[in-house]
Write a protein that holds these residues in place. Structure first.
Motif, short mmCIF file in Angstrom:
data_model
loop_
_atom_site.label_atom_id
_atom_site.label_comp_id
_atom_site.label_asym_id
_atom_site.label_seq_id
_atom_site.Cartn_x
_atom_site.Cartn_y
_atom_site.Cartn_z
N ASP A 295 0.83 -1.21 0.00
CA ASP A 295 0.00 0.00 0.00
C ASP A 295 0.86 1.26 0.00
O ASP A 295 0.57 2.22 0.71
CB ASP A 295 -0.98 0.00 1.17
CG ASP A 295 -0.27 -0.06 2.53
OD1 ASP A 295 0.92 -0.41 2.58
OD2 ASP A 295 -0.92 0.25 3.55
N GLY B 1 -11.59 -2.87 1.83
CA GLY B 1 -11.32 -1.57 1.24
C GLY B 1 -12.45 -1.15 0.32
O GLY B 1 -13.09 -2.01 -0.31
N ALA C 29 -9.46 2.31 -2.02
CA ALA C 29 -8.42 1.44 -1.47
C ALA C 29 -8.20 0.19 -2.32
O ALA C 29 -7.30 -0.60 -2.01
CB ALA C 29 -8.79 1.02 -0.05
N TYR D 81 -8.54 7.09 3.77
CA TYR D 81 -8.08 7.72 2.53
C TYR D 81 -8.88 8.98 2.20
O TYR D 81 -8.39 9.85 1.49
CB TYR D 81 -8.19 6.74 1.36
CG TYR D 81 -7.10 5.68 1.33
CD1 TYR D 81 -5.90 5.84 2.03
CD2 TYR D 81 -7.26 4.51 0.59
CE1 TYR D 81 -4.92 4.87 1.99
CE2 TYR D 81 -6.27 3.54 0.54
CZ TYR D 81 -5.10 3.73 1.24
OH TYR D 81 -4.12 2.77 1.20
#
Length: 298
Positions: free
Chosen positions: A45, A177, A181, A284
């Motif tokens: 990530d 996610g 994501a 995020y």
């Protein structure tokens, strides 16, 4: 004798080499450029900062000559140095800054990086969309070979902008996610070695956004098509109803909209009793706020 220590991050000047639509909500942009010889990352990530030009600008306005570090704090993104100079540029001149994760990189025979892929969520780009497209989505939807960007990214492969770090004793990896994501989650699953058990949930707006995912791990991947009515309660209900394989040392990675991420973290820690030290959670984005507003809130 002096020892040279490589700076962990630096600016990279890049150009678009090709684009590809992955579905109604996702687009992949491939970048290249001579600077990439110094780009190093262990993937997963890996977080990046991307600077995009305003319409009509040939390249983004970023004071890269000041270097990535802030002289006050030593951290990217705060204090003086390039950050302060960038903030002081007029709004219609200052490059649009957005956070993304690395989807993939490719190297040449000499081992140096030659290309990187970044996947963009295209919220609001579709005709008749109920939400307004942001500057990054509009840029990605119209990106073409030769378009120039600046990236703040890693010059050291194992860096602090990688959050996905299962402990060595992990016997089950659990991942959730949303569409923001998905690139990081897919890269993380693909990085898992053979024999690793994984249970993965990935949410996307449309069935056409579902992607093929190849991994050596023993991964069960469930794609959840959200639809217009899906919300935090539906997500939580899905995870509550899920039966996880027997495990003594699980590792959980959750990323996406920050409010939903916090609720899922409470579920795994409070309801399932997973050690909070074995749960990585990353917001995020936040519903109703732009990245600029999030940045102002610290």
């Amino acid at each position: 004798m002096t020892t040279a220590v490589a700076a962990p991050f630096r600016f990279f000047s890049l150009q678009v080499v090709r684009t590809r639509r992955l579905g109604p909500s996702l687009a992949r942009v491939t970048f290249a450029g001579p600077d990439l010889h110094a780009f190093h990352s262990d993937g997963r990530d890996q977080s990046l900062s991307l600077f995009l030009p305003h319409p009509g600008q040939p390249e983004p306005a970023v004071p890269v000559e000041l270097g990535w570090e802030s002289p006050r704090s030593g951290e990217a993104g705060s204090g003086g140095g390039w950050w302060q100079a960038w903030r002081e540029l007029p709004d219609d001149v200052r490059a649009v800054m957005r956070s993304y994760t690395l989807r993939a990189l490719r190297t040449g025979e000499d081992g140096h990086t030659t290309e990187i892929d970044i996947d963009f969520v295209l919220h609001g780009v579709e005709p008749g969309s109920p939400v307004q497209a942001g500057p990054a989505a509009r840029w990605a939807a119209g990106a073409a070979p030769g378009d120039r960007v600046v990236m703040l990214g890693p010059a050291v492969a194992d860096n602090r902008a990688i959050r996905f770090r299962p402990p060595a004793d992990t016997d089950l990896v659990v991942i959730w996610g949303d569409e923001t994501a998905v690139p990081a989650a897919c890269a993380a699953v693909e990085s898992l070695p053979a024999g690793t058990r994984a249970r993965v949930w990935l949410e996307v707006p449309h069935a056409e956004d579902v992607q093929d995912l190849h991994t050596a791990a023993e991964a069960e991947v469930t794609w959840l098509v959200k639809g217009a009515a899906a919300g935090p309660e539906a997500t939580l209900a899905t995870l509550r109803a899920a039966e996880l394989p027997p495990t003594t040392h699980p590792y959980v990675w959750i990323a996406g909209e920050s409010g939903r991420v916090k609720r899922l973290r409470r579920h795994f820690v409070g309801e399932r009793g997973i050690d909070r030290r074995r749960v990585t959670f990353v917001g995020y984005w936040r519903q109703g706020l732009t990245e600029e507003q999030l940045r102002e809130q610290g």
